[in-house]
Each structure stands twice: as C-alpha cells, then as structure tokens.
Write a protein that holds these residues in place. Sequence first.
Motif, short mmCIF file in Angstrom:
data_model
loop_
_atom_site.label_atom_id
_atom_site.label_comp_id
_atom_site.label_asym_id
_atom_site.label_seq_id
_atom_site.Cartn_x
_atom_site.Cartn_y
_atom_site.Cartn_z
N ARG A 1 114.35 -21.99 70.79
CA ARG A 1 114.01 -21.92 72.22
C ARG A 1 112.58 -21.39 72.34
NH1 ARG A 1 117.23 -18.87 76.28
NH2 ARG A 1 115.59 -19.91 77.47
N ASP A 2 111.85 -21.94 73.27
CA ASP A 2 110.43 -21.55 73.36
C ASP A 2 110.24 -20.05 73.56
OD1 ASP A 2 111.35 -21.52 75.98
OD2 ASP A 2 109.53 -22.42 76.82
N ASN B 1 101.99 -19.32 79.18
CA ASN B 1 102.75 -18.50 80.12
C ASN B 1 103.76 -17.62 79.41
OD1 ASN B 1 103.63 -21.38 79.81
ND2 ASN B 1 105.49 -20.66 80.79
N VAL B 2 104.44 -18.19 78.40
CA VAL B 2 105.45 -17.42 77.65
C VAL B 2 104.75 -16.38 76.76
CG1 VAL B 2 107.19 -17.60 75.82
CG2 VAL B 2 107.15 -19.27 77.66
N LEU B 3 103.69 -16.81 76.08
CA LEU B 3 102.99 -15.90 75.16
C LEU B 3 102.39 -14.72 75.92
CD1 LEU B 3 102.24 -15.82 72.13
CD2 LEU B 3 99.99 -16.68 72.79
N ARG B 4 101.71 -15.03 77.03
CA ARG B 4 101.06 -13.99 77.85
C ARG B 4 102.10 -12.97 78.34
NH1 ARG B 4 97.52 -10.91 78.58
NH2 ARG B 4 96.22 -11.77 76.99
N GLU B 5 103.25 -13.49 78.77
CA GLU B 5 104.29 -12.59 79.31
C GLU B 5 104.69 -11.57 78.25
OE1 GLU B 5 105.19 -12.30 82.28
OE2 GLU B 5 106.97 -11.05 82.11
N LEU B 6 104.85 -12.04 77.02
CA LEU B 6 105.29 -11.11 75.98
C LEU B 6 104.15 -10.21 75.51
CD1 LEU B 6 107.69 -13.70 74.56
CD2 LEU B 6 108.37 -11.45 75.33
N LEU C 1 100.86 -20.73 86.65
CA LEU C 1 101.78 -19.69 87.14
C LEU C 1 101.20 -19.29 88.50
CD1 LEU C 1 104.24 -17.93 86.59
CD2 LEU C 1 102.74 -16.27 85.49
N SER C 2 101.95 -19.62 89.54
CA SER C 2 101.39 -19.49 90.90
C SER C 2 102.24 -18.59 91.79
CB SER C 2 101.31 -20.86 91.58
OG SER C 2 100.61 -21.77 90.77
N ILE C 3 101.57 -18.02 92.76
CA ILE C 3 102.27 -17.33 93.85
C ILE C 3 102.54 -18.40 94.91
CG2 ILE C 3 102.10 -15.58 95.66
CD1 ILE C 3 101.98 -14.23 92.99
N ALA C 4 103.80 -18.47 95.38
CA ALA C 4 104.12 -19.41 96.45
C ALA C 4 104.82 -18.64 97.56
CB ALA C 4 105.01 -20.53 95.92
N SER D 1 98.02 -22.44 82.57
CA SER D 1 98.73 -22.49 81.29
C SER D 1 98.67 -23.86 80.64
CB SER D 1 100.20 -22.08 81.49
OG SER D 1 100.84 -21.98 80.25
N GLU D 2 98.85 -23.88 79.34
CA GLU D 2 99.02 -25.10 78.57
C GLU D 2 99.68 -24.67 77.26
OE1 GLU D 2 95.16 -26.53 76.55
OE2 GLU D 2 94.43 -25.13 78.04
N ALA D 3 100.08 -25.63 76.45
CA ALA D 3 100.66 -25.26 75.16
C ALA D 3 99.56 -24.67 74.27
CB ALA D 3 101.27 -26.48 74.50
N VAL D 4 99.92 -23.67 73.51
CA VAL D 4 98.94 -23.05 72.61
C VAL D 4 99.56 -22.88 71.22
CG1 VAL D 4 97.85 -21.78 74.50
CG2 VAL D 4 99.58 -20.62 73.11
N LEU D 5 98.68 -22.79 70.24
CA LEU D 5 99.14 -22.41 68.91
C LEU D 5 99.08 -20.89 68.86
CD1 LEU D 5 99.95 -23.40 66.01
CD2 LEU D 5 97.56 -22.98 65.40
#
Length: 304
Positions: free
Chosen positions: A60-61, A81-86, A112-115, A197-201
Amino acid sequence: MSPVANSAVRDRLRIAIQKSGRLSEPARALLASSGLSWRESRDKLFCYGESLPVDLLLVRDDDIPGLIAEGVCDLGIVGRNVLRELINEREESGKPAAFREWRALGFGGCRLSIAVPDVWDWQSPTQLAGKRIATTYPNQLRAWLRTQGVQADIVMLNGSVEIAPRLGQADAICDLVSSGATLAANQLKPVLDILQSEAVLAGPAHPFADARADLADLLLRRMDGVLRIRDSKLLMFQAPREAMNELLQLLPDAEPPTVCAVDGADTLALQALCHGAMTWQRLEDLKRAGARGLMVLPVERMLA
Ligand code: ATP
Ligand code: ZN
C-alpha cells in the motif's frame, strides 16, 4: 519475501511500489524503461529482479515511507503528499528524518487543497479561524495553518473527506484534488493549494554504505535518462547556412544541436533534441524560415 529482511549489509536493492492504484502502472513502466525486469512470485508481493539485483515489493502506498525508515526496503515510488505527511509527522514528534524525496517523477500529479462550501465568499485563510477542517493529512494541514497564523480544529478522517461538510462533521476540507469534479459534486470549491504533488522516488535520508550505493546510482542515472526524454523528440532538417540563425531562434527548447555541412558548405544539416511539443504549427514555422526535409523522431533512450 526475501529471507534477509533488515540485515545491515545488502547487495541487492529493494524498491517498494504501490500494489494496485493510481501509481502502480506508471511506476512499473518507469522501472521497466530503466531496464529492470522481474520474475513474479505467485503471491505477487515480492518480485525478484532478473536483469539487475533490484527486487520489487508491492505494498500500500501509505506503507512505503515507513518501510524505508525501517530498512525493509531501500527506495520507493510514492506520492509527495504521502511522503510529506510522514516527514511532517516525524518533525512534529521530534524524530530524525529517515527518508526524503530523491527525484520528482512527473506522473500522478495532484494538489493538496483547501476546499470550502460553494456558498462561501472566499477572501483569505483567516476565514478558517475557529472552523473545523476535515482531512487525512493532519500534519501538513497543521504546519500550513501555523504558517498562516490561523487557529482551526483539524478533524482527522480516513476517507470520504469531501462529504464531511454535508454531514455536518466539518466546515471545510483539506484533500487531494486533480480535476475538482468530486469537490463540485459535493458543493465544494478549491480555494488554495497547500502542496503540488506528483509521484516521487523516495529514499533514505543518508546514502547507502554498501553495494546498494552503486546500484542506486545506476538506477538513478537510467531514470534520469528516461525522465529527461519523456516528452522529447529528435528533430532533423536541412537548411541554407544563412537561414540557420533564425531557425535556431525558433528552437528555444532544443539542446545544443549537431550541425554539419552537406552539399559543399551552403547547406547545413541539423539534428537537435527538443523538449517541447513538436506540433505541425512549429514544423510549418521552421519550413517557412527555410528548413527542408523536416523529420521528428521518437527518442527511446539517452545516456548523458
Ligand atoms: P492504497 O490502497 O495503496 O492505499 P490509495 O487509495 O491510497 O491506495 P490511490 O487512490 O491509488 O491510493 O492514490 C495514490 C496516489 O495517487 C495519491 O497518494 C496521490 O499521490 C496520487 N493521485 C493523483 N491524482 C489523485 C487524485 N485525484 N486523488 C487521489 N490521489 C491522486
Ligand atoms: Zn493509500
């Protein structure tokens, strides 16, 4: 899974990618274009690398950064987005950085936006003061609110964030957006982005100290080669010598071209790697400026 899970010294590299989801196929395609191939095991959670000692772990990502931190895998392909969060979570709890972004990979783009509800007359982030904001990214939201000097309540949800305002659980949300269609369907509108965000290594914060260092270098060089030419084309044409300056001005996105003389010295042949879209319009402009025999060729591989 491989028998050696966490041993300190390893001579194979282990890369984690998303098992199934938005990033799975493009991640596999990027690794395959970088020359990796695997023998897939029956449970398909671990794929043994055949062309190089680089194995795949399908997970899982959200688990990828933790697996890197624990040393279970060496690299991973995951949303920023996932990496930054952690990373933010570790910062908040005073833990040392264990992983970082090694490369942006150019796919899986989102924000990742405020709505806020459609009916809000949005002026500035101060309107969020005292409001409840639902999100699955509490650490990034907290850090952003802090930079804005705004105090708000963060409502942590594990999914279906966009429905929270309609259910009365929150006043606004902070969530991933790509087209905005899901927001619109829930009478929300994005008002600002807190992360592009985008996919990152992702890889460890510190370099490898064993055979994995050379393998990681090799893989990075190959990935850079693939990424660099992803939207690039090789452009070839001939033109009279006196037209060449004007033609080069029409190619601001070209790498320094190879130019050689044909037909005595009056006609030059040019070949250049161009990074922008090579549209018909551009070819017609080049033709008008004197280019002949224009050819646009796909580029399969590049080693700088
Ligand atoms: P998993 O089962 O692996 O946890 P998931 O449901 O968390 O899967 P996906 O929905 O496949 O994951 O999204 C994976 C990543 O794709 C996101 O973390 C994000 O980086 C990226 N992404 C790109 N566009 C979007 C979008 N519109 N919504 C959500 N994620 C997106
Ligand atoms: Zn996930």
